[in-house]
Scaffold this motif. Structure first.
Motif, PDB file in Angstrom:
ATOM      1  N   ALA A 143      44.755  53.668 -74.270  1.00 39.43           N
ATOM      2  CA  ALA A 143      45.936  52.948 -74.737  1.00 39.43           C
ATOM      3  C   ALA A 143      47.130  53.883 -74.867  1.00 39.43           C
ATOM      4  O   ALA A 143      46.984  55.068 -75.185  1.00 39.43           O
ATOM      5  CB  ALA A 143      45.643  52.301 -76.082  1.00 39.43           C
ATOM      6  N   HIS A 198      47.536  48.162 -74.187  1.00 39.02           N
ATOM      7  CA  HIS A 198      46.610  48.145 -73.048  1.00 39.02           C
ATOM      8  C   HIS A 198      47.232  47.300 -71.941  1.00 39.02           C
ATOM      9  O   HIS A 198      47.476  46.109 -72.125  1.00 39.02           O
ATOM     10  CB  HIS A 198      45.253  47.569 -73.457  1.00 39.02           C
ATOM     11  N   GLU A 237      40.183  52.020 -70.223  1.00 46.02           N
ATOM     12  CA  GLU A 237      41.615  52.296 -70.256  1.00 46.02           C
ATOM     13  C   GLU A 237      42.020  52.994 -71.554  1.00 46.02           C
ATOM     14  O   GLU A 237      41.655  52.557 -72.655  1.00 46.02           O
ATOM     15  CB  GLU A 237      42.416  50.991 -70.122  1.00 46.02           C
TER      16      GLU A 237
END
Length: 615
Positions: free
Chosen positions: A56, A47, A54
């Motif tokens: 990964a 991340h 987000e």
């Protein structure tokens, strides 16, 4: 049948030699084993921002090992040989792992704290004679890019520069090869290294800077045998965690982040979640920590006391943390109140370990299924020997009795291969075989180790070791300073901060502000610049005239607690003392007893024992 004691359990375990019990002899073996056993498991989830939405960037163990092989082949193609050094100046990234483990496979890895001032980085690189430097870029728009330009000019041994971003390579005067890291490894073979090109158990795997800020860096040599042994011991301690992922925001230039929080997870097929390049320095990492604990169903994570304190202060959220059961603290002393508060708030167990760079990260650990008192760090790990001893002229005069304070000495397969510069080894070893940790402690009848202080006067600021002599020498270079003593002042955020006490020829000529400015000009490492300097009429000494640092530590502790209380409008009488068996104690008499709850909250991460006295 009665339950075995820890010592009986360890004795049973050691009936099989560590060479027979642990089959991975090198860090490269660890990755070959992981690929064989867990090829499709996710090895790394990276991340970059740690925002909650987000996605990964992920690598399976099969993909990770292939990239490690490609990176190792790249190093070899550059002419790197077994005793050459690959220095790694990177934040926490997937490429950091590739560089770390691939360089060990064919050479010696040298991870460096990229946040150090450039003078100090240059000193380290020249000490290890780095042949290859892996870093982010040459962009003048970044602090690290500016450092790299200066490094190139000042480190003659560097022949090859590997960049994650190779778009700023103009204006390089020195003759050296510049390579785009990811493009270059993509062209290399991904098959496993041939047996003849793989490292051996006794080969040096890593050169770790031990964190001191002396003019010449102290470099610890860790062998493949040292690291792979500790990795397998640590993985065994954590076997009850199963396949749970682990969040790692510890720096990958430090043994805790590299060995305990990464390689010990890889060997058993667990996912290491990289929590941003900056780790805990990224505000999103702490702010969203518990979200990611839930997201990855983390049952255990490694941490340090200062971060535990910060996590305690995060606003409560409706996040299901039933998966989370254990926290492992290291790198610095763990205050008892912090341990208790963290365990209560998050309904988890908190264990405190003990280790250092020279022990390949680990000396002692609480054995699963057993309890220890207070903030004991548990027993010495299997196959090692840990004693408290009295020393005379760097020789053991006698081993201490149970619960008697002595200097902690250790020997075993975890203990490093000495320092790179032979002069640093003179006082490191006692009777030729015991490593002198420089720590004071007691060991009870169960083998539980309780650290109480330091025989070596290192100041540990946020896990960064500072030699007080660097500060003292700088101050003594001032024409008006007669005496100077630097110590670590307890601090709720950094564990300790450097402060200094001085005696002047003429008090009217020099101010503390001028002395701090003098230190800023004469100390190359920013972390070592004292946060506070106090002018005294005289330095306390013992009956035989030696400087008595415990009196100054008491003085600094009292100042720190009193200042903290004053900033929160708490009135109290504060007295500090050093107890050889318990460590630093602070006795507090509050003017208003109703302030105790507020005072306790302020001191929860304070690295001393607190005693409240009723008025």
């Amino acid at each position: 049948m009665s339950k075995q004691t820890e010592l009986e359990l360890l004795a049973d375990l050691e009936k099989i030699s560590h060479q027979d019990r642990y089959h991975c002899k090198t860090t490269y073996d660890v990755f070959c084993h992981a690929e064989d056993e867990y090829a499709s498991n996710i090895a790394i989830a990276e991340h970059v921002t740690a925002t909650r939405d987000e996605a990964a960037k992920k690598l399976t163990f099969s993909e990770l090992v292939k990239k490690i092989n490609q990176t190792a082949n790249l190093f070899t193609s550059l002419g790197v040989q077994r005793t050459d050094v690959v220095s790694i100046l990177l934040p926490n990234l997937t490429e950091t792992h590739l560089s770390l483990w691939a360089s060990q496979a064919v050479a010696i890895a040298n991870p460096i704290n990229y946040l150090l001032q450039v003078d100090h980085i240059v000193e380290i690189l020249n000490e290890v004679k780095a042949k290859v430097l892996v870093t982010v870029s040459l962009s003048d728009a970044t602090d690290l890019g500016k450092k790299v330009h200066e490094i190139i000019d000042r480190v003659p041994s560097i022949q090859h520069l590997l960049l994650l971003d190779s778009s700023h390579t103009e204006n390089i005067n020195k003759q050296l090869s510049i390579t785009d890291f990811n493009s270059a490894i993509s062209t290399q073979f991904s098959e496993r290294l041939t047996q003849s090109s793989r490292p051996a158990q006794d080969d040096i795997a890593m050169y770790f800077h031990t964190g001191g800020t002396t003019g010449r860096p102290k470099i610890a040599k860790l062998s493949h045998g040292n690291i792979s042994f500790v990795v397998q011991v640590y993985a065994g301690f954590n076997a009850y965690h199963g396949q749970s992922a682990v969040l790692n925001a510890l720096p990958l230039f430090h043994v805790f982040g590299v060995i305990a929080a990464s390689l010990s997870m890889f060997i058993v097929g667990r996912t290491v979640v990289i929590m941003t390049p900056e780790g805990f320095r990224n505000p999103n990492t702490v702010k969203n920590w518990w979200y990611f604990v839930n997201k990855y169903q983390v049952c255990w994570f490694p941490t340090v006391p200062t971060i535990m304190s910060v996590l305690l202060q995060q606003p409560d959220e409706e996040i299901d943390l039933s998966c989370f059961e254990h926290a492992g603290s290291g790198s610095a002393p763990l205050p008892l109140e912090l341990k208790t508060s963290f365990a209560q708030k998050f309904n988890c167990s908190v264990t405190n370990g003990y280790g250092m760079t020279e022990s390949s990260c680990l000396i002692a650990r609480v054995i699963p299924g057993f309890d220890v008192d207070g903030v004991s760090v548990g027993n010495g790990i299997p196959y090692t020997r840990v004693i408290a001893a009295k020393l005379i002229d760097n020789k053991i005069s006698r081993v201490c009795r149970a619960n008697e304070t002595g200097i902690i000495l250790v020997k075993g397969p975890n203990v490093f291969q000495g320092y790179l510069n032979e002069s640093d080894n003179a006082t490191a070893w006692v009777d030729g075989e015991w490593f002198n940790t420089g720590d004071l402690g007691v060991i009870n009848e169960l083998g539980h180790i309780q650290l109480t202080g330091r025989a070596k006067d290192l100041i540990i600021r946020g896990g960064h070791n500072i030699d007080p002599q660097v500060i003292e020498d700088a101050l003594l270079a001032h024409s008006n300073v007669v005496q100077a003593v630097a110590i670590g002042q307890p601090d709720v955020h950094s564990g300790e901060i450097p402060v200094a006490y001085v005696v002047l020829k003429d008090k009217q000529q020099t101010t503390t502000t001028e002395l701090i400015e003098h230190c800023q000009a004469h100390i190359s490492e920013r972390a070592a610049i004292p946060k506070r300097i106090e002018i005294l009429d005289s330095i306390p000494v013992t009956a035989v005239g030696k400087i008595f640092k415990p009196a100054l530590r008491n003085k600094a502790t009292e100042f720190s607690v009193t200042s903290l209380f004053k900033s929160h409008d708490i009135s109290a009488q504060v007295n500090s003392e050093f107890d050889p068996e318990k460590g630093q104690l602070v006795h507090i008499r509050l003017s208003n007893s109703q302030d105790q709850k507020r005072a306790a909250a302020l001191l929860v991460a304070f690295p001393v024992l607190v005693n409240y006295i009723n008025s």
